[in-house]
Write a protein that holds these residues in place. Structure first.
Motif, PDB file in Angstrom:
ATOM      1  N   GLN A  46       8.183  -6.590  -5.759  1.00 53.31           N
ATOM      2  CA  GLN A  46       8.087  -5.143  -5.912  1.00 53.31           C
ATOM      3  C   GLN A  46       6.972  -4.828  -6.887  1.00 53.31           C
ATOM      4  O   GLN A  46       6.549  -5.681  -7.660  1.00 53.31           O
ATOM      5  N   HIS A  47       6.491  -3.600  -6.822  1.00 47.79           N
ATOM      6  CA  HIS A  47       5.475  -3.105  -7.745  1.00 47.79           C
ATOM      7  C   HIS A  47       6.122  -1.956  -8.518  1.00 47.79           C
ATOM      8  O   HIS A  47       6.366  -0.893  -7.951  1.00 47.79           O
ATOM      9  N   ASP A  48       6.415  -2.196  -9.778  1.00 51.82           N
ATOM     10  CA  ASP A  48       7.163  -1.216 -10.566  1.00 51.82           C
ATOM     11  C   ASP A  48       6.387   0.053 -10.873  1.00 51.82           C
ATOM     12  O   ASP A  48       6.988   1.092 -11.120  1.00 51.82           O
ATOM     13  N   ASP A  49       5.057  -0.021 -10.860  1.00 53.59           N
ATOM     14  CA  ASP A  49       4.255   1.109 -11.327  1.00 53.59           C
ATOM     15  C   ASP A  49       3.471   1.833 -10.243  1.00 53.59           C
ATOM     16  O   ASP A  49       2.745   2.776 -10.546  1.00 53.59           O
ATOM     17  N   THR A  50       3.560   1.393  -8.986  1.00 55.15           N
ATOM     18  CA  THR A  50       2.740   2.036  -7.961  1.00 55.15           C
ATOM     19  C   THR A  50       3.330   1.888  -6.561  1.00 55.15           C
ATOM     20  O   THR A  50       4.035   0.920  -6.273  1.00 55.15           O
ATOM     21  N   ASP A  51       3.025   2.854  -5.720  1.00 56.48           N
ATOM     22  CA  ASP A  51       3.287   2.747  -4.290  1.00 56.48           C
ATOM     23  C   ASP A  51       2.236   1.799  -3.705  1.00 56.48           C
ATOM     24  O   ASP A  51       1.204   1.529  -4.329  1.00 56.48           O
ATOM     25  N   GLU A  52       2.484   1.322  -2.483  1.00 57.28           N
ATOM     26  CA  GLU A  52       1.550   0.427  -1.796  1.00 57.28           C
ATOM     27  C   GLU A  52       1.500   0.846  -0.329  1.00 57.28           C
ATOM     28  O   GLU A  52       2.537   0.969   0.313  1.00 57.28           O
ATOM     29  N   THR A  53       0.289   1.055   0.196  1.00 56.83           N
ATOM     30  CA  THR A  53       0.127   1.493   1.578  1.00 56.83           C
ATOM     31  C   THR A  53      -0.353   0.341   2.446  1.00 56.83           C
ATOM     32  O   THR A  53      -1.318  -0.344   2.103  1.00 56.83           O
ATOM     33  N   PHE A  54       0.329   0.126   3.581  1.00 60.88           N
ATOM     34  CA  PHE A  54      -0.039  -0.875   4.571  1.00 60.88           C
ATOM     35  C   PHE A  54      -0.504  -0.158   5.835  1.00 60.88           C
ATOM     36  O   PHE A  54       0.236   0.666   6.383  1.00 60.88           O
ATOM     37  N   ILE A  55      -1.704  -0.477   6.321  1.00 59.06           N
ATOM     38  CA  ILE A  55      -2.222   0.053   7.578  1.00 59.06           C
ATOM     39  C   ILE A  55      -2.548  -1.144   8.469  1.00 59.06           C
ATOM     40  O   ILE A  55      -3.344  -2.007   8.078  1.00 59.06           O
ATOM     41  N   VAL A  56      -1.940  -1.204   9.651  1.00 63.69           N
ATOM     42  CA  VAL A  56      -2.154  -2.336  10.553  1.00 63.69           C
ATOM     43  C   VAL A  56      -3.388  -2.071  11.409  1.00 63.69           C
ATOM     44  O   VAL A  56      -3.456  -1.088  12.146  1.00 63.69           O
ATOM     45  N   LEU A  57      -4.378  -2.965  11.298  1.00 64.72           N
ATOM     46  CA  LEU A  57      -5.607  -2.872  12.083  1.00 64.72           C
ATOM     47  C   LEU A  57      -5.543  -3.729  13.339  1.00 64.72           C
ATOM     48  O   LEU A  57      -6.188  -3.421  14.342  1.00 64.72           O
ATOM     49  N   LYS A  58      -4.772  -4.816  13.278  1.00 62.57           N
ATOM     50  CA  LYS A  58      -4.629  -5.723  14.421  1.00 62.57           C
ATOM     51  C   LYS A  58      -3.307  -6.459  14.281  1.00 62.57           C
ATOM     52  O   LYS A  58      -2.959  -6.915  13.192  1.00 62.57           O
ATOM     53  N   GLY A  59      -2.563  -6.555  15.367  1.00 63.58           N
ATOM     54  CA  GLY A  59      -1.308  -7.290  15.353  1.00 63.58           C
ATOM     55  C   GLY A  59      -0.121  -6.423  14.991  1.00 63.58           C
ATOM     56  O   GLY A  59      -0.153  -5.196  15.143  1.00 63.58           O
ATOM     57  N   GLN A  60       0.910  -7.095  14.490  1.00 67.45           N
ATOM     58  CA  GLN A  60       2.147  -6.416  14.109  1.00 67.45           C
ATOM     59  C   GLN A  60       2.640  -6.958  12.781  1.00 67.45           C
ATOM     60  O   GLN A  60       2.472  -8.150  12.489  1.00 67.45           O
ATOM     61  N   LEU A  61       3.260  -6.081  12.002  1.00 74.53           N
ATOM     62  CA  LEU A  61       3.811  -6.460  10.704  1.00 74.53           C
ATOM     63  C   LEU A  61       5.217  -5.902  10.591  1.00 74.53           C
ATOM     64  O   LEU A  61       5.463  -4.743  10.941  1.00 74.53           O
ATOM     65  N   ASP A  62       6.126  -6.738  10.112  1.00 75.77           N
ATOM     66  CA  ASP A  62       7.463  -6.280   9.756  1.00 75.77           C
ATOM     67  C   ASP A  62       7.543  -6.265   8.241  1.00 75.77           C
ATOM     68  O   ASP A  62       7.173  -7.256   7.585  1.00 75.77           O
ATOM     69  N   ILE A  63       8.022  -5.160   7.696  1.00 79.43           N
ATOM     70  CA  ILE A  63       8.246  -5.081   6.251  1.00 79.43           C
ATOM     71  C   ILE A  63       9.757  -5.067   6.049  1.00 79.43           C
ATOM     72  O   ILE A  63      10.438  -4.120   6.461  1.00 79.43           O
ATOM     73  N   TYR A  64      10.250  -6.146   5.460  1.00 76.51           N
ATOM     74  CA  TYR A  64      11.684  -6.273   5.218  1.00 76.51           C
ATOM     75  C   TYR A  64      12.041  -5.616   3.889  1.00 76.51           C
ATOM     76  O   TYR A  64      11.329  -5.769   2.896  1.00 76.51           O
ATOM     77  N   PHE A  65      13.134  -4.885   3.924  1.00 79.81           N
ATOM     78  CA  PHE A  65      13.742  -4.315   2.726  1.00 79.81           C
ATOM     79  C   PHE A  65      15.157  -4.872   2.679  1.00 79.81           C
ATOM     80  O   PHE A  65      15.645  -5.441   3.654  1.00 79.81           O
TER      81      PHE A  65
END
Length: 122
Positions: A46-65
């Motif tokens: 985790q990042h305690d002090d900031t948000d983080e943006t993910f933009i997919v340019l190619k392929g697929q990503l799963d973000i697990y919570f």
């Protein structure tokens, strides 16, 4: 003087092959735009002090919570809020644009062998 040329993501991505090692391609104020190639599982962090943006340019990503999974395909984005533990996973190689403040460590609070050098420009 800052770079006055257009930034071509495909060209920049062709310049490296390592995974989970973000490369900075631009900076706006205190925010950096980073290209990264990923495959497999990253570490829970985790990042305690900031948000983080993910933009997919190619392929697929799963973000697990801890309570859900967000599935991202090419052309989609997601903002992980600060302080939220998450783990990116890509079953096949995936190319991402990440937007976050300068100085953010990719593994956040977790550290470990996947921690990349910071502020690497390409």
């Amino acid at each position: 003087m800052k770079n006055q040329n257009a930034i071509n993501f495909a060209h920049k991505l062709s310049l490296f092959s390592d995974h989970w090692s973000p490369k900075v391609v631009a900076q706006m104020n205190d925010y950096q735009f980073k290209l990264v190639k990923v495959i497999g599982e990253f570490t829970w962090h985790q990042h305690d002090d900031t948000d983080e943006t993910f933009i997919v340019l190619k392929g697929q990503l799963d973000i697990y919570f801890r309570n859900k999974v967000v599935h991202l395909s090419c052309g989609e984005m997601y903002v992980v809020e600060k302080g939220v533990e998450h783990k990116p996973v890509a079953r096949e190689e995936c190319h991402l644009l990440i937007i976050e403040p300068k100085g953010v460590i990719n593994t956040g609070d977790a550290g470990g062998e996947l921690t990349a050098d910071n502020d690497v420009w390409i």
